[in-house]
Design a protein around this motif. Sequence first.
Motif: not given
Length: 255
Positions: A199-206, A208-209
């Motif tokens: 979840r943290s990784y996916e949040r980081g991707e969002r 960043h975008l």
Amino acid sequence: MGAGHAHDLYRPGDTPLHRLPPQCKLVAVVLFVFAVVATPRERFWAFGVYALLLAAVAVVGRVPAGYVLRRVVVEVPFVVFAVALPFLAGGEKTEFLGLTVSHNGLLGAWNILAKGTLGVVASILLAATTQLRDLLLGMERLRMPQLLVQIMQFMLRYSGVITGEMGRMKVARESRGFQARDVRQLPVVAKSAGALFIRSYERGERVHLAMLSRGYTGTMPVIVDVRASAGQWGAAAALPAAAALACAAAWLVHA
């Protein structure tokens, strides 16, 4: 750079120490610690001078002694190691408090305790009079690598978010009857940790975008620029300058 968050060590105030630019305080603390570390361990009086200097800084910053002492407990693991050192080290033996201990080990224990404690107290005083956001601004002014500063910015900004996510996952587990009583529940906790990482990784991707869509080019905009005048640098230099003089005198006596 956006606004940061207050941290537990910070004590709001309007003292001359609080008003000093963060880069001045960072440099002063680092140079002070260098002077302390460079002092011969046999020059006990020099460490007394350093303690008096830090006491003067605490008075200027209106940081109570009890406040500092309660936070010095962070060095307890080093204290345990230092207490054991006189009994573990070899070499010439001596009597201390009715016990036979290693002379070199005793000096080594004093060296760790004195220098470690002074460094910890200096760091506590820095944190007590400087907000984390301001420390990051000071690091930028000192030309620290942008990537490193930005990593710390995001750690500061999202540590509360991740902690909140952990709390919600804990409530969800317990609402379904889960209780972590022994090692048999470790697989569930491990799966929760994995889910939190994803979840943290996916949040980081969002995030960043979202930043890229708003014109992010690798550097964060600085909203508040903290410049330091020559007078402020001079005021901050008082602590390391006094410490450097005490260190030089200790080496001259040692020679």
